[in-house]
Design an enzyme around this catalytic site. Structure first.
Site, short mmCIF file in Angstrom:
data_model
loop_
_atom_site.label_atom_id
_atom_site.label_comp_id
_atom_site.label_asym_id
_atom_site.label_seq_id
_atom_site.Cartn_x
_atom_site.Cartn_y
_atom_site.Cartn_z
N ARG A 44 0.84 -1.20 0.00
CA ARG A 44 0.00 0.00 0.00
C ARG A 44 0.87 1.25 0.00
O ARG A 44 2.05 1.22 0.37
CB ARG A 44 -0.93 0.03 1.20
CG ARG A 44 -0.23 0.09 2.58
CD ARG A 44 -0.16 1.46 3.19
NE ARG A 44 0.59 1.44 4.44
CZ ARG A 44 1.88 1.70 4.53
NH1 ARG A 44 2.59 1.98 3.45
NH2 ARG A 44 2.48 1.68 5.71
N GLU A 50 0.04 10.10 8.55
CA GLU A 50 1.17 9.25 8.95
C GLU A 50 1.34 9.22 10.45
O GLU A 50 1.29 10.28 11.11
CB GLU A 50 2.44 9.78 8.27
CG GLU A 50 3.32 8.70 7.73
CD GLU A 50 2.62 7.83 6.68
OE1 GLU A 50 2.10 6.76 7.04
OE2 GLU A 50 2.59 8.23 5.51
N HIS A 51 1.55 8.03 10.96
CA HIS A 51 1.76 7.81 12.40
C HIS A 51 0.58 8.30 13.23
O HIS A 51 0.77 8.88 14.30
CB HIS A 51 3.06 8.50 12.87
CG HIS A 51 4.29 7.80 12.40
ND1 HIS A 51 4.79 6.69 13.02
CD2 HIS A 51 5.10 8.04 11.35
CE1 HIS A 51 5.89 6.28 12.39
NE2 HIS A 51 6.09 7.08 11.36
N ASP A 53 -2.56 6.21 12.94
CA ASP A 53 -3.51 5.08 13.10
C ASP A 53 -3.44 4.53 14.52
O ASP A 53 -4.46 4.27 15.15
CB ASP A 53 -3.29 3.98 12.05
CG ASP A 53 -1.89 3.39 11.99
OD1 ASP A 53 -0.96 3.94 12.62
OD2 ASP A 53 -1.72 2.34 11.33
N SER A 148 4.75 -1.36 3.00
CA SER A 148 4.04 -2.36 3.78
C SER A 148 4.19 -3.79 3.30
O SER A 148 3.22 -4.56 3.27
CB SER A 148 2.55 -1.99 3.82
OG SER A 148 1.97 -2.63 4.89
N SER A 149 5.41 -4.14 2.95
CA SER A 149 5.65 -5.55 2.59
C SER A 149 5.41 -6.44 3.81
O SER A 149 4.90 -7.54 3.69
CB SER A 149 7.06 -5.74 2.05
OG SER A 149 8.01 -5.34 3.01
N ASP A 193 -2.22 -0.84 7.68
CA ASP A 193 -1.66 -1.63 6.57
C ASP A 193 -2.48 -2.90 6.32
O ASP A 193 -2.78 -3.24 5.18
CB ASP A 193 -0.21 -2.01 6.89
CG ASP A 193 0.63 -0.77 7.17
OD1 ASP A 193 0.16 0.33 6.85
OD2 ASP A 193 1.74 -0.92 7.70
N LYS A 237 11.79 -1.19 10.34
CA LYS A 237 11.45 -0.59 11.63
C LYS A 237 11.37 -1.62 12.75
O LYS A 237 11.52 -1.27 13.92
CB LYS A 237 10.17 0.23 11.53
CG LYS A 237 8.91 -0.57 11.44
CD LYS A 237 7.76 0.37 11.39
CE LYS A 237 6.44 -0.36 11.52
NZ LYS A 237 6.29 -1.58 10.77
P1 NG1 Z 1 5.30 0.62 7.73
O1 NG1 Z 1 5.38 1.59 6.66
O2 NG1 Z 1 4.90 -0.75 7.30
O3 NG1 Z 1 6.51 0.57 8.57
C1 NG1 Z 1 3.91 1.50 9.90
C2 NG1 Z 1 2.73 0.84 10.63
C3 NG1 Z 1 1.40 1.52 10.33
C4 NG1 Z 1 1.50 3.02 10.49
C5 NG1 Z 1 2.69 3.56 9.68
C6 NG1 Z 1 2.92 5.03 9.86
C7 NG1 Z 1 2.81 -1.56 11.07
C8 NG1 Z 1 2.53 -2.90 10.53
N1 NG1 Z 1 2.60 -0.55 10.24
O4 NG1 Z 1 3.98 1.12 8.60
O5 NG1 Z 1 0.40 0.97 11.17
O6 NG1 Z 1 1.60 3.37 11.84
O7 NG1 Z 1 3.89 2.90 10.03
O8 NG1 Z 1 1.82 5.78 9.46
O9 NG1 Z 1 3.24 -1.44 12.19
MG MG Z 2 5.54 -2.70 7.68
#
Ligand code: NG1
Ligand code: MG
Length: 460
Positions: A44, A50-51, A53, A148-149, A193, A237
């Protein structure tokens, strides 16, 4: 909402049929027997929000074409056999009854185990009745890119395991389940995600609200094209505490704001909880955060005193395992970002619905503002990403980092007739002299995208 997403194979488009055929052959070569079905889950791109949810606020993502494919043969025993088309990702196998997901190195197969575990814990069958599977994964979403893999792998494994065991769930249930189970890896993510991976529909971005999970189709203004560009600074992350540190800062900001306003801090975990208790608008909440929280980082000692608990209670009851050693928290900056970013999401939605002739410019400005806030208040950008946004600034309508940040991708809003020249501009002015871009196929890291479809199962 419809049940388990099973799509007849005859509806597949050409390139997906080819990919599935290749994966089927590869599966057979590896295991010596053919798969019975393929699970497909898209990555996605988050357009804005961002940050937020995990603070309880709505976000605005859309599915992209890049995907995780998982070919599967259900087994009669309880063995889980996982392999990957990419030889860099080693095979893994275990028994359903005794696997463990530790919070150490976030290996690829642990995301599969998260998906499986989530289903095992929410199944109408007992653990003894569940069967294992042999699976082979083909990942086409660039890892560590903010696309979001990780969640696509969790969702693909959950969907595959449920389907192999004849378990049928609503898509919302699967999304919630996967959002919870991905946390076994150690990251305290929100549900964006997994929600978009499951609920996406072709041709529309979604405004996603949480608690309970709801997805609303939102048509983008005509002529809007989103271009994704990878900064080529890669991040995982789950391998650092940066992400969880932000989640904790927001949690503490919520509790401190609650305490200041006479609300029991134990009753709130998210900034949205405080807003609902106070019955204020988002701009009002931003003003309150600006007024009542100080600019200097809060020490652990100060936060503990404010929340009337000991430092060790704070560490054990509120902080996550990998943030217990963090000693300073920037509460004002993080809360300001969250309230303002959450407000931008609703503005973005309103502009999409307004039919205004300047809609594209207005959306673009919100995206630039979102990036500045991620960079300055939330500190989740990376110098390479900032540079990419600056190089884009006068050549697109708006641009921002997407996903968790600290590297990964930018998303830019570009008018339909300007896509080619924008992509050429970035090739010439960003990628040409970037050492990390040497030997890379730029089509994989720089591309235009349209809202794609969500998770599906293809019975072979
Ligand atoms: P990614 O981009 O997958 O690291 C993460 C969180 C989301 C959201 C975004 C920032 C997971 C699975 N995904 O995404 O829920 O907080 O960062 O908007 O933790
Ligand atoms: Mg992720």
């Amino acid at each position: 909402m419809d049940a388990s997403p099973i799509v007849p194979v005859e509806t597949l488009e050409g390139s997906l049929v080819e990919k599935i055929n290749l994966l089927t052959k590869d599966f057979e070569k590896n295991y010596g027997f053919p798969p019975e079905f393929v699970a497909r889950v898209p990555g996605r791109v988050n357009l804005i929000g961002e940050h937020i949810d995990y603070c309880g606020y709505a976000v605005f993502p859309m599915a992209i074409d890049q995907e995780i494919l998982m070919a599967v043969k259900p087994r009669q025993d309880q063995h889980l056999e996982l392999s990957n088309v990419n030889p860099a990702y080693k095979d893994y196998s275990c028994e359903l009854m005794n696997f463990d997901i530790d919070k150490g190195v976030p290996h690829w197969f642990k995301y599969c185990l998260c998906g499986v575990k989530g289903i095992m814990e929410n199944s109408s069958k007992t653990k003894n009745e569940l069967k294992g599977l042999s699976a082979r994964m083909h990942g086409l979403i660039p890892p560590g890119a903010g696309l979001s893999s990780s969640s696509a792998v969790v969702c693909a494994a959950a969907l595959a395991f449920a389907h192999a065991n004849g378990l049928v769930y609503k898509k919302q249930e699967l999304a919630d389940n996967c959002a919870r189970s991905e946390r076994y890896i150690g990251t305290e993510g929100g549900g964006m995600d997994q929600a978009i991976a499951m609920l996406a529909t072709q041709g529309t971005a979604k405004l996603i609200e949480f608690n309970p999970l709801r997805a609303h189709d939102t048509k983008l203004p005509p002529g809007a094209v989103f271009v994704i560009a990878h900064s080529l600074a890669e991040v995982n992350k789950a391998a650092s505490s940066l992400f969880n540190c932000r989640v904790m800062e927001c949690r503490l900001a919520a509790k401190v704001l609650a305490r200041i306003h006479g609300i029991n801090p134990d009753s709130v975990t998210r900034l949205a909880d405080v807003q609902f208790s106070l019955n204020k608008t988002l701009p009002e909440m931003a003003s309150l955060a600006g007024l009542y929280l100080h600019d200097d980082p809060y020490s652990k000692e100060e936060v503990s005193k404010l929340l009337e608990m000991t430092e060790s209670q704070l560490e054990n009851k509120i902080l996550s395992e990998n943030t217990r050693d963090v000693n300073f928290f920037k509460l004002r900056q993080r809360a300001l970002h969250v309230f303002q970013e959450a407000h931008r999401v609703w503005q973005f939605r309103d502009i999409c619905n307004s039919g205004s002739v300047t809609a594209l410019q207005e959306l673009g400005q919100l995206m630039f503002d979102s990036h500045s806030s991620c960079r300055d208040l939330y500190e989740c950008s990376h110098p390479q990403l900032d540079n990419l946004v600056e190089v884009s600034r006068n050549h697109c309508l708006g641009a921002r980092l997407t996903g968790a940040g600290w590297g990964g991708c930018m998303v830019a809003l570009v008018p339909e007739n300007g896509v080619k020249s924008f992509i050429d501009h970035l090739k010439e002015n960003y990628y040409k002299n970037l050492p990390a871009a040497r030997d890379r196929d730029l089509n994989e890291v720089l591309f235009a995208t349209q809202p794609g479809s969500g998770a599906a199962i293809f019975n072979l």
